[in-house]
Write a protein that holds these residues in place. Sequence first.
Motif, short mmCIF file in Angstrom:
data_model
loop_
_atom_site.label_atom_id
_atom_site.label_comp_id
_atom_site.label_asym_id
_atom_site.label_seq_id
_atom_site.Cartn_x
_atom_site.Cartn_y
_atom_site.Cartn_z
N ASP A 1 -4.96 1.34 1.07
CA ASP A 1 -5.37 0.34 2.27
C ASP A 1 -6.42 1.07 3.53
O ASP A 1 -6.81 0.23 4.00
CB ASP A 1 -4.31 -0.40 2.94
N HIS A 2 -6.60 2.53 3.20
CA HIS A 2 -7.58 2.95 4.16
C HIS A 2 -8.56 2.33 3.36
O HIS A 2 -9.75 2.21 2.79
CB HIS A 2 -7.91 4.94 4.10
N PRO A 3 -9.67 2.22 5.02
CA PRO A 3 -10.92 1.40 5.43
C PRO A 3 -11.99 2.77 4.72
O PRO A 3 -11.70 4.39 4.65
CB PRO A 3 -11.30 1.49 6.19
N ASN A 4 -13.77 2.29 3.96
CA ASN A 4 -14.29 3.28 3.62
C ASN A 4 -14.42 4.54 4.63
O ASN A 4 -14.13 3.89 6.46
CB ASN A 4 -15.69 2.43 3.50
N TYR A 5 -14.15 5.80 4.50
CA TYR A 5 -15.22 6.86 5.37
C TYR A 5 -16.35 6.20 5.53
O TYR A 5 -17.12 7.38 4.87
CB TYR A 5 -14.35 8.13 4.84
N GLU A 6 -16.87 6.39 7.10
CA GLU A 6 -18.03 5.96 7.17
C GLU A 6 -18.55 7.26 7.90
O GLU A 6 -18.12 7.66 9.46
CB GLU A 6 -18.79 4.72 7.43
N SER A 7 -19.83 7.84 8.32
CA SER A 7 -20.93 8.23 8.56
C SER A 7 -20.51 7.74 10.32
O SER A 7 -21.04 6.93 10.78
CB SER A 7 -21.97 8.74 8.66
N PRO B 1 0.82 -1.33 0.20
CA PRO B 1 0.19 0.31 -0.15
C PRO B 1 1.16 1.26 0.29
O PRO B 1 0.00 2.24 -0.72
CB PRO B 1 -1.06 -0.10 0.73
N ARG B 2 1.42 1.91 0.93
CA ARG B 2 2.88 2.23 0.86
C ARG B 2 3.24 2.59 -0.53
O ARG B 2 3.34 4.03 -1.28
CB ARG B 2 4.40 2.49 2.22
N GLY B 3 3.99 1.89 -1.65
CA GLY B 3 4.37 1.37 -2.69
C GLY B 3 3.31 2.36 -3.72
O GLY B 3 3.64 2.85 -3.84
#
Length: 256
Positions: free
Chosen positions: A248-254, A236-238
């Motif tokens: 690799d960040h998860p969905n942003y949820e309310s 993911p960093r690459g």
Amino acid sequence: MKEQIHTIPINDALNNAGECPLCYIKERAFKHTMDFCLGSGASYMESDIREMTDTMGFCGYHFKKMFEYGNSLGNAWILKTHYKRTIEEMDKQFKKFTPSKKSFKDKFIKNADTEFSKNSIANWIAKRDEKCFICDSIEKTYRAYLDTLFYMYVRDPSIKEALKNSRGFCLEHFKDVCITADAKLNSEQLKEFYDFMLPLMEENFKRIYGDISWFIEKFDYRNKDADWKESKDAIPRGMQKLSGEYVDHPNYESKK
Ligand SMILES: [Zn+2]
Ligand SMILES: [Zn+2]
């Protein structure tokens, strides 16, 4: 130098930069805009805010993000107002539309003109596609931070120091760093900036190359018990370091 309000996010971004402070800023701006549109502050319930989001609309990428965010009533309100406006615009566009008359010569042109130069409906849709409230809002914040970063860079030695000790930028955002540096720094400052920044960028790309190489080496049974070193999240960093996307960040949820 005393910390002023506008310097706080710059320090915040540099302290949390990881592979790129601008990736961090963009994600922060994205979350802020999502909360503004759909968060518990309920901006979508205010008609003047909806008027604003409406004028621009949203791109497909951000519709997906809004859907994943999870406020279905908020999304429904935004869509309802947006549909009303779209139908009004559509009605105007369709009423003024006249199909083009083809000349004898035109009959032999088989390929569609992707410039949409003649079809007013296609032009209208293409113009709509260029705009997105969330893209626009992130872009404005991003540009403001880039300007502030260089404003601070020439005035606050600690910012220069922090940059020198950072991991540089991702390649996608480094393009804008170069363009902004050229606009904001004088010749002498530019020379100093590139003198440390270019080796820093290269050094950090080599570091990631090393992390990815070690990640592959770890699959060799002889390295089974060897330390992962920094390579566990090398993929993911690459990917981020090249593209400016936190893959690799998860969905942003309310926040419920
Ligand atoms: Zn970046
Ligand atoms: Zn967008």
